[in-house]
Structures are given as structure tokens and as C-alpha cells.
Design a protein around this motif. Structure first.
Motif, PDB file in Angstrom:
ATOM      1  N   GLU A 160      -0.074  -6.517 -13.688  1.00  0.00           N
ATOM      2  CA  GLU A 160       1.183  -6.121 -13.768  1.00  0.00           C
ATOM      3  C   GLU A 160       1.005  -4.908 -12.851  1.00  0.00           C
ATOM      4  O   GLU A 160       0.182  -4.225 -12.525  1.00  0.00           O
ATOM      5  N   VAL A 161       2.232  -4.554 -11.945  1.00  0.00           N
ATOM      6  CA  VAL A 161       2.349  -3.626 -11.026  1.00  0.00           C
ATOM      7  C   VAL A 161       3.585  -2.878 -11.304  1.00  0.00           C
ATOM      8  O   VAL A 161       4.652  -3.565 -11.769  1.00  0.00           O
ATOM      9  N   LYS A 162       3.414  -1.392 -11.050  1.00  0.00           N
ATOM     10  CA  LYS A 162       4.657  -0.536 -11.432  1.00  0.00           C
ATOM     11  C   LYS A 162       4.613   0.068 -10.253  1.00  0.00           C
ATOM     12  O   LYS A 162       3.432   0.681  -9.564  1.00  0.00           O
ATOM     13  N   ILE A 163       5.840   0.449  -9.843  1.00  0.00           N
ATOM     14  CA  ILE A 163       5.941   1.576  -8.715  1.00  0.00           C
ATOM     15  C   ILE A 163       6.847   2.822  -9.244  1.00  0.00           C
ATOM     16  O   ILE A 163       7.945   2.555  -9.684  1.00  0.00           O
ATOM     17  N   VAL A 164       6.290   3.955  -9.111  1.00  0.00           N
ATOM     18  CA  VAL A 164       7.044   5.142  -9.881  1.00  0.00           C
ATOM     19  C   VAL A 164       6.902   6.365  -9.196  1.00  0.00           C
ATOM     20  O   VAL A 164       6.223   6.568  -8.102  1.00  0.00           O
ATOM     21  N   ASP A 165       8.103   7.192  -9.656  1.00  0.00           N
ATOM     22  CA  ASP A 165       8.088   8.239  -8.776  1.00  0.00           C
ATOM     23  C   ASP A 165       7.073   9.510  -9.504  1.00  0.00           C
ATOM     24  O   ASP A 165       6.355   9.147 -10.241  1.00  0.00           O
ATOM     25  N   GLU A 166       7.333  10.671  -9.305  1.00  0.00           N
ATOM     26  CA  GLU A 166       6.422  11.720  -9.544  1.00  0.00           C
ATOM     27  C   GLU A 166       6.513  11.848 -11.121  1.00  0.00           C
ATOM     28  O   GLU A 166       5.398  12.496 -11.558  1.00  0.00           O
ATOM     29  N   GLU A 167       7.528  11.490 -11.955  1.00  0.00           N
ATOM     30  CA  GLU A 167       7.435  11.508 -13.191  1.00  0.00           C
ATOM     31  C   GLU A 167       7.064  10.490 -13.906  1.00  0.00           C
ATOM     32  O   GLU A 167       7.545  10.072 -15.033  1.00  0.00           O
ATOM     33  N   ASP A 168       6.566   9.558 -13.190  1.00  0.00           N
ATOM     34  CA  ASP A 168       5.973   8.230 -13.685  1.00  0.00           C
ATOM     35  C   ASP A 168       7.311   7.075 -14.080  1.00  0.00           C
ATOM     36  O   ASP A 168       7.168   6.200 -14.854  1.00  0.00           O
ATOM     37  N   ASP A 211      -1.657   5.217  -3.766  1.00  0.00           N
ATOM     38  CA  ASP A 211      -0.866   4.585  -2.460  1.00  0.00           C
ATOM     39  C   ASP A 211       0.470   4.495  -2.583  1.00  0.00           C
ATOM     40  O   ASP A 211       1.095   4.390  -3.673  1.00  0.00           O
ATOM     41  N   LYS A 212       1.349   4.776  -1.536  1.00  0.00           N
ATOM     42  CA  LYS A 212       2.765   4.434  -1.485  1.00  0.00           C
ATOM     43  C   LYS A 212       3.401   3.040  -1.204  1.00  0.00           C
ATOM     44  O   LYS A 212       2.602   2.495  -0.445  1.00  0.00           O
ATOM     45  N   ALA A 213       3.901   2.770  -2.213  1.00  0.00           N
ATOM     46  CA  ALA A 213       4.464   1.049  -1.845  1.00  0.00           C
ATOM     47  C   ALA A 213       5.900   1.111  -2.469  1.00  0.00           C
ATOM     48  O   ALA A 213       6.518   1.802  -3.206  1.00  0.00           O
ATOM     49  N   MET A 214       6.272   0.003  -1.897  1.00  0.00           N
ATOM     50  CA  MET A 214       7.746  -0.279  -2.600  1.00  0.00           C
ATOM     51  C   MET A 214       7.741  -1.986  -2.707  1.00  0.00           C
ATOM     52  O   MET A 214       7.168  -2.660  -2.201  1.00  0.00           O
ATOM     53  N   TRP A 215       8.967  -2.343  -3.299  1.00  0.00           N
ATOM     54  CA  TRP A 215       9.107  -3.797  -3.616  1.00  0.00           C
ATOM     55  C   TRP A 215      10.163  -4.239  -2.348  1.00  0.00           C
ATOM     56  O   TRP A 215      11.135  -3.248  -2.452  1.00  0.00           O
ATOM     57  N   THR A 216       9.821  -5.154  -1.573  1.00  0.00           N
ATOM     58  CA  THR A 216      10.894  -5.641  -0.618  1.00  0.00           C
ATOM     59  C   THR A 216      11.964  -6.541  -1.233  1.00  0.00           C
ATOM     60  O   THR A 216      11.839  -6.644  -2.643  1.00  0.00           O
ATOM     61  N   LYS A 217      13.161  -6.703  -0.586  1.00  0.00           N
ATOM     62  CA  LYS A 217      14.286  -7.581  -1.200  1.00  0.00           C
ATOM     63  C   LYS A 217      13.718  -9.034  -1.542  1.00  0.00           C
ATOM     64  O   LYS A 217      14.295  -9.618  -2.332  1.00  0.00           O
ATOM     65  N   ARG A 253       5.214  -3.698  -0.225  1.00  0.00           N
ATOM     66  CA  ARG A 253       4.798  -3.282   1.192  1.00  0.00           C
ATOM     67  C   ARG A 253       4.624  -1.612   0.907  1.00  0.00           C
ATOM     68  O   ARG A 253       5.041  -0.874   0.082  1.00  0.00           O
ATOM     69  N   LEU A 254       3.254  -1.559   1.731  1.00  0.00           N
ATOM     70  CA  LEU A 254       2.480  -0.459   1.542  1.00  0.00           C
ATOM     71  C   LEU A 254       2.892   0.642   2.679  1.00  0.00           C
ATOM     72  O   LEU A 254       3.623   0.324   3.774  1.00  0.00           O
ATOM     73  N   GLY A 255       3.044   1.910   2.051  1.00  0.00           N
ATOM     74  CA  GLY A 255       3.522   2.905   3.121  1.00  0.00           C
ATOM     75  C   GLY A 255       2.596   4.025   3.258  1.00  0.00           C
ATOM     76  O   GLY A 255       3.030   5.535   3.646  1.00  0.00           O
ATOM     77  N   GLY A 256       1.367   3.872   3.324  1.00  0.00           N
ATOM     78  CA  GLY A 256       0.378   5.160   3.296  1.00  0.00           C
ATOM     79  C   GLY A 256       0.024   5.683   2.034  1.00  0.00           C
ATOM     80  O   GLY A 256       0.061   5.081   1.193  1.00  0.00           O
ATOM     81  N   ARG A 257      -0.761   6.998   2.038  1.00  0.00           N
ATOM     82  CA  ARG A 257      -1.239   7.416   0.802  1.00  0.00           C
ATOM     83  C   ARG A 257      -0.435   8.567   0.238  1.00  0.00           C
ATOM     84  O   ARG A 257      -0.020   9.539   0.950  1.00  0.00           O
ATOM     85  N   ILE A 258      -0.534   8.713  -0.928  1.00  0.00           N
ATOM     86  CA  ILE A 258       0.038   9.884  -1.799  1.00  0.00           C
ATOM     87  C   ILE A 258      -1.037  10.888  -1.850  1.00  0.00           C
ATOM     88  O   ILE A 258      -0.894  11.968  -1.492  1.00  0.00           O
ATOM     89  N   LYS A 259      -2.361  10.437  -2.085  1.00  0.00           N
ATOM     90  CA  LYS A 259      -3.323  11.224  -2.402  1.00  0.00           C
ATOM     91  C   LYS A 259      -3.974  11.663  -0.878  1.00  0.00           C
ATOM     92  O   LYS A 259      -3.735  10.970  -0.136  1.00  0.00           O
ATOM     93  N   GLU A 260      -4.874  12.779  -0.916  1.00  0.00           N
ATOM     94  CA  GLU A 260      -5.049  12.969   0.311  1.00  0.00           C
ATOM     95  C   GLU A 260      -6.465  12.478   0.994  1.00  0.00           C
ATOM     96  O   GLU A 260      -7.309  13.142   1.124  1.00  0.00           O
ATOM     97  N   GLN A 261      -6.260  11.138   0.868  1.00  0.00           N
ATOM     98  CA  GLN A 261      -7.678  10.457   1.084  1.00  0.00           C
ATOM     99  C   GLN A 261      -7.342   9.831   2.921  1.00  0.00           C
ATOM    100  O   GLN A 261      -6.068   9.998   3.314  1.00  0.00           O
ATOM    101  N   ILE A 262      -8.248  10.219   3.684  1.00  0.00           N
ATOM    102  CA  ILE A 262      -8.228   9.786   4.944  1.00  0.00           C
ATOM    103  C   ILE A 262      -8.902   8.229   5.186  1.00  0.00           C
ATOM    104  O   ILE A 262      -9.935   7.974   4.572  1.00  0.00           O
ATOM    105  N   ASN A 263      -8.021   7.767   5.744  1.00  0.00           N
ATOM    106  CA  ASN A 263      -8.472   6.056   6.066  1.00  0.00           C
ATOM    107  C   ASN A 263      -8.741   6.011   7.488  1.00  0.00           C
ATOM    108  O   ASN A 263      -8.113   5.828   8.390  1.00  0.00           O
TER     109      ASN A 263
END
Ligand code: J2J
Length: 529
Positions: free
Chosen positions: A358-366, A409-415, A420-430
Motif C-alpha cells: 500500500e503506497v500513499k503520496i501525501v502533502d504536509e497535512e497527510d 522521500d519526495k515522490a509522485m505517481w506518473t500518468k 517517480r522519486l524526487g529527492g529527500r524531504i527529510k534532511e538526510q544526505i545521500n
């Protein structure tokens, strides 16, 4: 107590089996017998031999007083003994903690204080470092560690196997829903986090990965990354390959020549790399024509953002399918498929490997965001954990009340319905696939007598993805340079991959409107230097 996963929900899933890894190995030995299971730079071992040696070592562990449920630090490089140790511990229900060869005192201490391991298994020497003095120092400091076992030519592990040869020991019963391994979480904030994976969910993780890779007994999997990491261990990695009767090749180090040599000599069909390693392998292939990588069927690339341009280049230049892999040791895996078009593979990280993810992609208010919009990726499912090991406080932050893991992690669903991942939301260095929490490095730096304050940021870097830049407020004009910082961090026992690549001195901090250190501004400053 918060949310607790109900395992019975998953019992009808194909590939879900309530069974321990020890028992799995017995079945594989029966089914695949004399076939080669694993090779390393020195030796090879068949499925049957692997079972026999794991049985001997398990009996020897029991005899030395390692009990079911004991935690055992395992710090071994990519060699056959790692595999024997893993299954021997599984057989008696002891739980390996998967340290990486790069870890040093600072990392070990946090883990030992958290998990109170009963034993510590080290290699004698690897890449010029002697582990035994470090292990002895840990044993001296922490009384929970009753045993140190050394993997060396003349050492304990092979001796222990020989000692119990031919004995038919009885092992404690192991339930598939018990913890099989404790994996290390990428981002620690001073207090490390351990990821408890059960035998059943971890095997399911391996099987779903193997299925997505269309893996079968003709496959030769190369573990090029340290095999204690989730990616080469189980995605499908070592465990997924053994399950289908394939052969696992262990590269002795994660260097382009070791990797390309192994592919050339062993006819490797599938391997897993982080993007930074792909780049150096490609450079090496350009000037050395003796390598032959034509046996490769799949190149899995994951662990860090793969730039579109590098994805395009891999698809154009490598004689195999690129498989983009988004993975987390906490569970969720999302891979592209071998059947996908190249143009699609180049721009997404595919779909979750299990139909029950189960995957969800949510904004700052979940709240769930629409397709095409970035948000934070949350996940729950059969092989995603519902909490870190003994970490009530951290769990409140890292999981939603209904049990979704917050990946950060920042992500979105493509059409086309892909992630598709888009980098980190948390301040972790990769940094080249290694995950580093700035706060951990900041705490180490502040132990230096001449450093008053430190702020660490990740700075975009062409080869590493991110490099580590440390901003320092220091006590006097006495020159603290990068060399001194490295010397100091080595002295206090910090893993080499966490060393800053750049340092900058500041007198005052740029601040945000709420008065916090403005890390975005620091990032810009680091880039301009
Ligand atoms: C961007 N970021 C990614 C990707 C992981 C397979 C592959 C990798 C790991 C791993 C793993 C990424 N693009 N394709 O366990 O089985 C970053 C994310 C994620 C974090 C997890 C596997 N693939 N990442 O890297 O537990 O930030 O696992 O949350 O070490 O790596 O790190 P880790």
C-alpha cells in the motif's frame, strides 16, 4: 502500543511462507544439491556444502552458549563465511545485526547500547584494517558481549565448523514470524535505528524481487555492494538468488575493477549498483576493452537518485536491461520491469513489487496529492516494518498512527501509474548511495575542542550525488583544515564514508525567519565556493 501489523492478512499471498531461513536452506540443499550456491574470490561452495557447514557452525554456536534470541554483531565483508554465518545464526534463532565493514567504534557503540549483542563476529583484516583490536575494545567496554569470533584463515569460524563436523545437533525451533535480522537504518540521528525483519517477510521480499527480475536457476547474481546491505542481500540479491537455485558471486570490494572482472569471468547475468558506481564502471569500460559484460541481462540501479542523463546513457551503452530500483531497508521496494520500454524505464522507479503493497503520496497535512504532484511517500504492507527495534519515540515520528512508514522521500505517481522519486524531504544526505544524517556528523564535530558549533549540509555533486560540507564556528584562528577534521573523526572512530568532503568557516550563521540555521543558504554558499 501503536499500530501492530496483522500478519494473517498476508497468509494467502503467493511467496509468503511461515518458515525460518535455516529450514529454507535445508530445502534448497535438497533441491539444488551439488550446484554451486556461492563463489567468492577464493573459493566456491555448493548448496549441500553450505547447509552442512551452516549446521556445523550452528551446533558450535550453541555449544559456545549462543542462545535463541541472542543478538550477534556481524561485520564481515563479501565472502563465503558471511553466508555460512548468516544461515548458522538463523538455524538457532540468533539474530545477526548487519554491520557494514566500514563501521567503526562510533557506530558500533550506539548499536551495542541499543541491542546488547551477546557476540561479535569480525573478519581479521579487510582493506588494510584490523578488526580484532576494535572488537576486543568493544568487548572490554560492554559486558553484554560474551564472545568474539574471528573469521581468518586459521581462525575461529573455520575451526568451529571443523570441530562439530558430522554431529547431528538438535536446534531450537524457529518460527517464521520471529525476527531474522536487524538491518541498519540509513539515517541515524545520533541514536541509531535498527530494522527488525522477520524470516517470513524477508523471504517474501526476496521472492517478490526475484519475480520482478524474472530470476531463475540459470542466473548468476553478482553482489558488488557490501552484502550486509539490504539491496545485495535480499532485493533479490543473495537470498533471492539462492531461492531459485542460481549462483551468487561475491565481489571482494566495491571497486570498478573487481566488479568488471567478476562480470567478465563469472558470466554474471544480474547485478546491483548505486548510480555513482555505474559512472566509474562506465569510465573504466571506456579505456579498457578487455572486459566483457555481454552476459549481463539486468543492471539494477538504485539507492540514490539516478539522473535522467545517466539513465539514458546506461540504456544506450549497456548490453542489458536497466532496472531502476527504489528500495528501503524498512521494506518498500519499487522496481521497473524488464518488459517496460526504455523510455519509460529511464524516467521512473517502476511499481511496488508486491500486489499487497500500500503506497500513499501525501502533502504536509497527510492528505493524498493528485497524480503528477510531488508529496511524501508513505508505505505499508507485507514486508514493510511497523516500527524500529526498541524505539518508541522515533516510531511516533517515522510511522503514521495507522502504521504507514514515512519514507521521508519526495515522490509522485506518473500518468502511466509509475512511481517517480524526487529527492529527500527529510534532511538526510545521500552520498554515493550511503545515507548520512547531518545531525550525527554535527555531534561528532562538536566533540573537537576547537569547534564551537557545526552545521552539516549535503551539496549537489556531479559524481557523488551529494557531497558533505561542514560549516564550522571555531574557537580561534588556529587552522582547522579538512585534514585535521578527517584525522579527528578517524580518531573517534567514525566510518570513512561520513567524512566531510568540504569544510567552510563561518563567524555567524545565516538564519531563517524563525531563527533556525538556514541550511538552504548554507547549501548555496557551499556550492558557490
Ligand atoms: C532515489 N532515492 C533512492 C532511488 C533508494 C534497494 C535499493 C536501495 C536500497 C537503499 C535498498 C532510491 N532513487 N532509486 O534497501 O533494497 C534512497 C531513499 C530511500 C533510502 C533508503 C534496496 N533508492 N533511495 O538504498 O535503506 O532516500 O536502502 O528512503 O539504505 O535510499 O536507503 P536504504
Amino acid at each position: 502500543m501503536g499500530y501492530k501489523k496483522d500478519m494473517s492478512k498476508y497468509e494467502n499471498l503467493e511467496g509468503w511462507e511461515r518458515c525460518g531461513f535455516g529450514e529454507q536452506l535445508d530445502r534448497w540443499a535438497e533441491k539444488y544439491g551439488e550446484r554451486i550456491a556461492v563463489t567468492d574470490s577464493e573459493d566456491e561452495i555448493s548448496y549441500m556444502e553450505l547447509k552442512q557447514k551452516a549446521d556445523c557452525l550452528a551446533a558450535a554456536f550453541l555449544r559456545k552458549g549462543i542462545l535463541k534470541g541472542d543478538k550477534v554483531l556481524v561485520q564481515l565483508p563479501n565472502r563465503i563465511s558471511f553466508v555460512i554465518v548468516f544461515f548458522a545464526l538463523s538455524k538457532i534463532g540468533a539474530v545477526p545485526i548487519m554491520m557494514l565493514p566500514a563501521h567503526r567504534e562510533a557506530e558500533l557503540e550506539g548499536i551495542i547500547e541499543l541491542a546488547k549483542p551477546a557476540a561479535y563476529i569480525v573478519v581479521e583484516k579487510y582493506l588494510g584494517f584490523s578488526y580484532v583490536p576494535m572488537a576486543n575494545a568493544m568487548k572490554e567496554k560492554y559486558s553484554c558481549i560474551r564472545h568474539i569470533f574471528v573469521d581468518s584463515e586459521s581462525g575461529d569460524i573455520s575451526g568451529m565448523i571443523a570441530e562439530t563436523y558430522g554431529e547431528n545437533g538438535a536446534f531450537p525451533a524457529v518460527d517464521g514470524y520471529e525476527t531474522a535480522v536487524l538491518l541498519l537504518s540509513g539515517g541515524t540521528t545520533g541514536v541509531p535505528k535498527l530494522i527488525p525483519r522477520t524470516h517470513t517477510d524477508y523471504m517474501y521480499n526476496a521472492r517478490m524481487s526475484a519475480k520482478r527480475c524474472r530470476l531463475d536457476s540459470s542466473d548468476v547474481y553478482l553482489a558488488s555492494l557490501p552484502v550486509a546491505h539490504n539491496f545485495p542481500l535480499c532485493c533479490p540479491g543473495l537470498l533471492g538468488t539462492l531461492d531459485v537455485g542460481g549462483k551468487v558471486v561475491l565481489a571482494s570490494a566495491t571497486s570498478p575493477d573487481d566488479i568488471l572482472d567478476a562480470i567478465t569471468e563469472e558470466g554474471v547475468t544480474i547485478t546491483a549498483l548505486v548510480p555513482a558506481m555505474v559512472t566509474v564502471c562506465m569510465e573504466m569500460l571506456e579505456w579498457d576493452e578487455d572486459y566483457d559484460i555481454s552476459s549481463l541481462r539486468i543492471l539494477q540501479v538504485g539507492g540514490a537518485m539516478l539522473e535522467d542523463s545517466l539513465a539514458d546513457k546506461i540504456i544506450e551503452e549497456w548490453p542489458c536491461k536497466l532496472m531502476q530500483v527504489f528500495g528501503t531497508a524498512e521494506g518498500l521496494l519499487s522496481f521497473t520491469s524488464p518488459e517496460d520500454e526504455g523510455s519509460l524505464i529511464a524516467r521512473c522507479q517502476g511499481t511496488p513489487v508486491s500486489p499487497a503493497d500500500e503506497v500513499k503520496i501525501v502533502d504536509e497535512e497527510d492528505k493524498t496529492v493528485p497524480e503528477g504532484v510531488f508529496g511524501e511517500l508513505l508505505s505499508r504492507g507485507p514486508y514493510t516494518i511497523d516500527g524500529y527495534y526498541m524505539a518508541e519515540e522515533a516510531n511516533k515520528k517515522s510511522f503514521t498512527p495507522d502504521g504507514f512508514y514515512r519514507t521521508g522521500d519526495k515522490a509522485m505517481w506518473t500518468k502511466d501509474g509509475r512511481l517517480r522519486l524526487g529527492g529527500r524531504i527529510k534532511e538526510q544526505i545521500n552520498r554515493a548511495g550511503e545515507k548520512i544524517m547531518p545531525s550525527e556528523i554535527e555531534a561528532y564535530l562538536c566533540r573537537h575542542l576547537e569547534i564551537k558549533e557545526a552545521a552539516v549540509v549535503g551539496v549537489p555533486d556531479e559524481t557523488l550525488g551529494n557531497r558533505i560540507c561542514a560549516f564550522l564556528v571555531t574557537d580561534d584562528e588556529a587552522g582547522i583544515d579538512l585534514q585535521e577534521i578527517h584525522r579527528f573523526l578517524r580518531e573517534i572512530g567514525v566510518a570513512a564514508y561520513k567524512m566531510p568532503d568540504q569544510i567552510e568557516r563561518v563567524e555567524t550563521w545565516p538564519l531563517t525567519s524563525v531563527g533556525k540555521i538556514d541550511k538552504k543558504a548554507l547549501e548555496r554558499m557551499a556550492q558557490e565556493k
